[in-house]
Design a protein around this motif. Structure first.
Motif, PDB file in Angstrom:
ATOM      1  N   LEU A 152       0.668  -1.254   0.281  1.00 21.87           N
ATOM      2  CA  LEU A 152       0.127  -0.287  -0.080  1.00 21.87           C
ATOM      3  C   LEU A 152       0.864   1.182  -0.070  1.00 21.87           C
ATOM      4  O   LEU A 152       1.764   1.311   0.624  1.00 21.87           O
ATOM      5  CB  LEU A 152      -1.247   0.037   1.221  1.00 21.87           C
ATOM      6  CG  LEU A 152      -1.723   0.569   1.374  1.00 21.87           C
ATOM      7  CD1 LEU A 152      -3.248   1.430   0.228  1.00 21.87           C
ATOM      8  CD2 LEU A 152      -2.815   1.402   3.031  1.00 21.87           C
ATOM      9  N   ARG A 153       0.197   1.939  -0.438  1.00 18.44           N
ATOM     10  CA  ARG A 153       0.945   3.745  -0.640  1.00 18.44           C
ATOM     11  C   ARG A 153       0.449   4.335  -0.224  1.00 18.44           C
ATOM     12  O   ARG A 153      -0.994   4.382  -0.246  1.00 18.44           O
ATOM     13  CB  ARG A 153       1.129   4.079  -2.150  1.00 18.44           C
ATOM     14  CG  ARG A 153       1.710   5.888  -2.112  1.00 18.44           C
ATOM     15  CD  ARG A 153       2.429   6.356  -3.466  1.00 18.44           C
ATOM     16  NE  ARG A 153       1.215   6.585  -4.265  1.00 18.44           N
ATOM     17  CZ  ARG A 153       0.403   7.351  -4.793  1.00 18.44           C
ATOM     18  NH1 ARG A 153       1.888   8.074  -5.088  1.00 18.44           N
ATOM     19  NH2 ARG A 153      -0.399   7.314  -5.380  1.00 18.44           N
ATOM     20  N   SER A 154       0.877   5.383   1.211  1.00 21.77           N
ATOM     21  CA  SER A 154       0.090   6.333   1.715  1.00 21.77           C
ATOM     22  C   SER A 154       0.776   7.658   1.338  1.00 21.77           C
ATOM     23  O   SER A 154       1.595   7.824   1.797  1.00 21.77           O
ATOM     24  CB  SER A 154      -0.194   5.812   3.404  1.00 21.77           C
ATOM     25  OG  SER A 154      -0.329   4.662   3.595  1.00 21.77           O
ATOM     26  N   LEU A 155      -0.529   8.487   1.104  1.00 26.03           N
ATOM     27  CA  LEU A 155      -0.350   9.977   1.053  1.00 26.03           C
ATOM     28  C   LEU A 155      -1.103  10.726   2.456  1.00 26.03           C
ATOM     29  O   LEU A 155      -2.506  10.051   2.702  1.00 26.03           O
ATOM     30  CB  LEU A 155      -1.122  10.427   0.076  1.00 26.03           C
ATOM     31  CG  LEU A 155      -0.910   9.660  -1.380  1.00 26.03           C
ATOM     32  CD1 LEU A 155      -1.522  10.292  -2.860  1.00 26.03           C
ATOM     33  CD2 LEU A 155       0.802   9.548  -1.871  1.00 26.03           C
ATOM     34  N   LEU A 156      -0.401  11.273   3.456  1.00 28.89           N
ATOM     35  CA  LEU A 156      -0.820  11.502   4.500  1.00 28.89           C
ATOM     36  C   LEU A 156      -0.167  13.369   5.090  1.00 28.89           C
ATOM     37  O   LEU A 156       0.761  13.503   4.354  1.00 28.89           O
ATOM     38  CB  LEU A 156      -0.095  11.078   5.310  1.00 28.89           C
ATOM     39  CG  LEU A 156      -0.218   9.479   5.085  1.00 28.89           C
ATOM     40  CD1 LEU A 156       0.494   8.903   5.714  1.00 28.89           C
ATOM     41  CD2 LEU A 156      -1.534   9.422   5.565  1.00 28.89           C
ATOM     42  N   ASP A 157      -1.418  14.160   5.329  1.00 31.70           N
ATOM     43  CA  ASP A 157      -1.018  15.172   5.877  1.00 31.70           C
ATOM     44  C   ASP A 157      -1.355  14.929   7.649  1.00 31.70           C
ATOM     45  O   ASP A 157      -2.187  14.710   7.860  1.00 31.70           O
ATOM     46  CB  ASP A 157      -1.247  16.346   5.576  1.00 31.70           C
ATOM     47  CG  ASP A 157      -1.942  16.852   4.208  1.00 31.70           C
ATOM     48  OD1 ASP A 157      -0.080  16.448   3.239  1.00 31.70           O
ATOM     49  OD2 ASP A 157      -2.577  16.590   2.741  1.00 31.70           O
ATOM     50  N   PRO A 158      -0.265  15.984   7.685  1.00 37.19           N
ATOM     51  CA  PRO A 158      -0.863  16.545   9.341  1.00 37.19           C
ATOM     52  C   PRO A 158      -2.080  16.780   9.559  1.00 37.19           C
ATOM     53  O   PRO A 158      -2.555  17.767   9.127  1.00 37.19           O
ATOM     54  CB  PRO A 158       0.426  16.884  10.081  1.00 37.19           C
ATOM     55  CG  PRO A 158       0.783  17.691   8.428  1.00 37.19           C
ATOM     56  CD  PRO A 158       0.775  17.241   7.353  1.00 37.19           C
ATOM     57  N   VAL A 164       5.169  10.669   2.753  1.00 33.41           N
ATOM     58  CA  VAL A 164       4.521   9.605   1.375  1.00 33.41           C
ATOM     59  C   VAL A 164       5.490   8.157   1.981  1.00 33.41           C
ATOM     60  O   VAL A 164       6.969   8.224   1.982  1.00 33.41           O
ATOM     61  CB  VAL A 164       4.662   9.594  -0.102  1.00 33.41           C
ATOM     62  CG1 VAL A 164       4.069   8.422  -0.534  1.00 33.41           C
ATOM     63  CG2 VAL A 164       3.736  10.870  -0.063  1.00 33.41           C
ATOM     64  N   MET A 165       4.377   7.389   2.220  1.00 30.39           N
ATOM     65  CA  MET A 165       4.993   5.901   2.236  1.00 30.39           C
ATOM     66  C   MET A 165       4.827   4.459   2.237  1.00 30.39           C
ATOM     67  O   MET A 165       3.604   4.597   1.390  1.00 30.39           O
ATOM     68  CB  MET A 165       4.736   5.830   4.435  1.00 30.39           C
ATOM     69  CG  MET A 165       3.430   5.830   4.539  1.00 30.39           C
ATOM     70  SD  MET A 165       3.527   5.030   6.388  1.00 30.39           S
ATOM     71  CE  MET A 165       4.121   7.062   6.989  1.00 30.39           C
ATOM     72  N   LEU A 166       5.296   3.570   1.617  1.00 32.69           N
ATOM     73  CA  LEU A 166       4.822   2.726   1.248  1.00 32.69           C
ATOM     74  C   LEU A 166       4.972   1.493   2.473  1.00 32.69           C
ATOM     75  O   LEU A 166       5.761   1.146   3.190  1.00 32.69           O
ATOM     76  CB  LEU A 166       6.001   1.989   0.099  1.00 32.69           C
ATOM     77  CG  LEU A 166       6.184   2.798  -0.964  1.00 32.69           C
ATOM     78  CD1 LEU A 166       7.294   2.747  -1.751  1.00 32.69           C
ATOM     79  CD2 LEU A 166       5.333   3.460  -1.840  1.00 32.69           C
TER      80      LEU A 166
END
Length: 350
Positions: free
Chosen positions: A36-42, A159-161
């Motif tokens: 999974l790729r995660s696109l995250l903003d705090p 962005v994390m995998l």
């Protein structure tokens, strides 16, 4: 209502007698990895309770904290890679004090902390989710915003995998036992082109893409493990370090790749070009046990995995791991492991 993440494809089990790192990867190949790729903003905070035996987290951009329930808090930054050995839960968050927003359960089932419908995190395209672009007031607008964000190379401050392996094999457990609960390789301590390549490939939806991603994830895991075990503080087990020895390394590979062969110290010594005494002394010194004791343990490890295969019998497994009869395997299995092969199979399938 629960939201479910994605999986890489499933393949039939196909256990092979391989060395320890290859054995580690046999489980995910046979029992489906998850990517999974995660696109995250705090702010973001996800509590992981999926009970996965092993998870790899690669930071493409930004930063995050890994917060185990027990143990040291660790910060991750661009280019860092973490390996987490389960099944204990942990939190990944932008800051240690950010309240948990999402709980991920076994099977990649996601809920809010109170078990209600998940909000704030959503699907954002192929193998992608996150909270970027989730401020739209209605569902249709939010979905359109999320899809647009997923194709925007600048979306997400972080962005994390994430690759999750469901390892259920005795061969892989030998290596997992040698790892700490959480290990981190920082970007300034190693270099690999695999993270950006995996980040590029993960969003593609083309024929054969699942196989491509599986192999890329496997390669990344191998690269991380090699880099980790090369570090003095890693305290790699003797059998791993011995693979690089000019005498013991070839002997170990012979035993790993062909446990069914009627090996003796004499035949191993002949194959490696040294005397029996020299081989026995060097092997015991580096591995921590004599060659034949190691072979017995390896045969029973492989047998324990083969016994879980559909249609396997004690007789068929005995032949594959070098025992002349079902009785001989049962006797050795019971002596070393304390239960019979039949009891092991029943426990494993429960």
């Amino acid at each position: 209502m629960r939201d479910r993440l994605w999986r890489i494809g499933r393949r039939p089990s196909n256990l092979r007698t391989v060395d320890s790192i290859a054995g580690l990867l046999d489980g995910p190949r046979a029992r489906e990895a998850f990517l999974l790729r995660s696109l995250l903003d705090p702010p973001f905070s996800m509590r992981i309770q999926d009970e996965a035996p092993l998870t790899l987290v690669a930071m493409v951009r930004g930063s995050a904290w890994v917060l185990p329930d027990v143990g040291e808090r660790l910060s991750l930054h661009t280019g860092d890679v973490a390996i987490l050995c389960g099944p204990d839960p942990y939190v990944i968050a932008d800051e240690p004090d950010t309240p948990v927003q999402v709980v991920i359960l076994p099977g990649q089932v996601c809920t809010s902390p109170d078990g209600a419908e998940l909000t704030g995190m959503q699907r954002m395209g192929v193998r992608t989710w996150g909270n970027t672009g989730d401020t739209a007031s209605d569902t249709a607008s939010a979905t359109a915003s999320a899809t647009a964000s997923a194709t925007d190379s600048t979306a997400g401050a972080t962005v994390m995998l994430t690759g999750t392996y469901q390892l259920r094999s005795e061969t892989s457990q030998r290596l997992l036992n040698a790892l700490p609960p959480v290990l981190v390789l920082s970007a300034d301590s190693w270099s690999s082109p695999l993270i950006p390549y995996l980040a590029e490939e993960i969003t593609k939806d083309e024929p054969g893409q699942e196989a491509v991603l599986d192999r890329l994830l496997d390669l990344l895991l191998i690269a991380v493990l090699r880099a980790w075990f090369a570090r003095p503080e890693a305290e790699a087990p003797g059998w791993y370090r011995a693979h690089g020895d000019p005498v013991v390394g070839p002997a170990l590979r012979l035993l790993h790749h062909n446990p069914a062969h009627p090996w003796t110290v004499a035949t191993l010594a002949r194959e490696t070009g040294v005397s029996r005494a020299a081989l026995a002394r060097r092997f015991t010194e580096l591995v921590g046990e004599p060659p034949m004791a190691f072979l017995t343990g390896w045969r029973l490890t492989v047998a324990a995995d083969l016994l879980r295969e559909p249609g396997a019998t004690v007789g068929s497994v005995a032949r594959k791991v070098g025992y002349a009869s079902p009785f001989a395997l049962s006797t050795a299995f019971k002596r070393v492991r304390g239960i019979s092969p039949q009891q092991h199979r029943a426990t494993a399938s429960a």
